[in-house]
Design a protein around this motif. Structure first.
Motif, PDB file in Angstrom:
ATOM      1  N   ASN A  78      -8.926  -1.177   3.722  1.00 41.03           N
ATOM      2  CA  ASN A  78      -8.648  -2.001   2.546  1.00 41.03           C
ATOM      3  C   ASN A  78      -7.311  -1.635   1.919  1.00 41.03           C
ATOM      4  O   ASN A  78      -6.873  -0.483   1.966  1.00 41.03           O
ATOM      5  N   GLY A  79      -6.669  -2.608   1.339  1.00 41.59           N
ATOM      6  CA  GLY A  79      -5.432  -2.416   0.592  1.00 41.59           C
ATOM      7  C   GLY A  79      -5.402  -3.346  -0.595  1.00 41.59           C
ATOM      8  O   GLY A  79      -6.349  -4.106  -0.831  1.00 41.59           O
ATOM      9  N   VAL A  80      -4.337  -3.297  -1.357  1.00 39.90           N
ATOM     10  CA  VAL A  80      -4.201  -4.115  -2.565  1.00 39.90           C
ATOM     11  C   VAL A  80      -2.855  -4.820  -2.535  1.00 39.90           C
ATOM     12  O   VAL A  80      -1.818  -4.204  -2.256  1.00 39.90           O
ATOM     13  N   LEU A  81      -2.856  -6.119  -2.805  1.00 45.38           N
ATOM     14  CA  LEU A  81      -1.630  -6.892  -2.954  1.00 45.38           C
ATOM     15  C   LEU A  81      -1.343  -7.054  -4.443  1.00 45.38           C
ATOM     16  O   LEU A  81      -2.148  -7.595  -5.196  1.00 45.38           O
TER      17      LEU A  81
END
Length: 216
Positions: A78-81
């Protein structure tokens, strides 16, 4: 020997989807779906209506494989934009035309003429408006110039309909203040004008150009 008992033999011969495709030409459609059920314990792995021919049995088995093999996508990352935008204060002002119509310079105007200009500013932006003395002013006296005889006709611009508040710019107090931007909706600014009585001017069409300045 029942069909499910035979599956132990069939399954030893089937290691991958590719080998299933080679093998299915010898297997009935019923066995195709039995293998689906045996491998994945699916009651409805693939609808039999999609395998109407023995040649489509491999497609049915592949479909079942995709439905049952959830371990292939068990891990995730998972990552965040982050999305950003900057809104800056800005203003724009339109143009307008104020028309006195036909007048008698000796009598002047009996009531104020008026025109509107639109000012669009970023929402919440405070601003004020100033009107210059025009292109033909004499000192601070605004004047319109005749088109053919180069004569002048004095006039004045006001912030109020009663004609008591001069609408100027050279003196800060004469600007229209206390305005706030509405964003996409323009602020409508009313400008009132009058021509003083007791003037002498030949018949002609008179005009002037008055720059508008918005301060924000």
């Amino acid at each position: 020997m029942d069909e499910f008992a035979n599956l132990a033999i069939w399954e030893n011969q089937v290691g991958m989807v590719a080998s299933w495709k080679q093998w299915v030409s010898y297997v009935s459609i019923d066995y195709c779906f039995l293998i689906c059920a045996r491998h994945f314990n699916l009651e409805q792995g693939c609808s039999r209506r999609f395998a109407v021919k023995k040649g489509l049995c491999a497609l049915a088995l592949t479909c079942c494989l995709m439905a049952g093999n959830t371990s292939a996508i068990a891990a995730t990352a998972n990552g965040v934009l982050t999305v950003q935008a900057t809104v800056v204060a800005a203003c724009a002002v339109g143009s307008g035309t104020l028309v006195f119509g036909t007048i008698d310079p000796a009598l002047g105007t009996s009531g104020p003429a008026n025109a509107n200009v639109n000012v669009t500013c970023t929402q919440g932006t405070p601003f004020s408006i100033g009107l210059s003395d025009g292109s033909n002013a004499s000192g601070t006296q605004r004047r319109m110039k005749g088109a053919s005889q180069s004569q002048f006709l004095a006039y004045e611009l006001h912030r109020d309909s009663a004609g008591l508040q001069r609408f100027g710019d050279s003196v800060t107090s004469q600007r229209l203040t206390g305005q706030t931007g509405l964003g996409a909706i323009a602020n409508t600014i009313a400008i009132y004008a009058s021509i003083a009585a007791g003037q002498s001017a030949p018949a002609d069409t008179y005009s002037d150009t008055v720059p508008i300045t918005v301060y924000y």
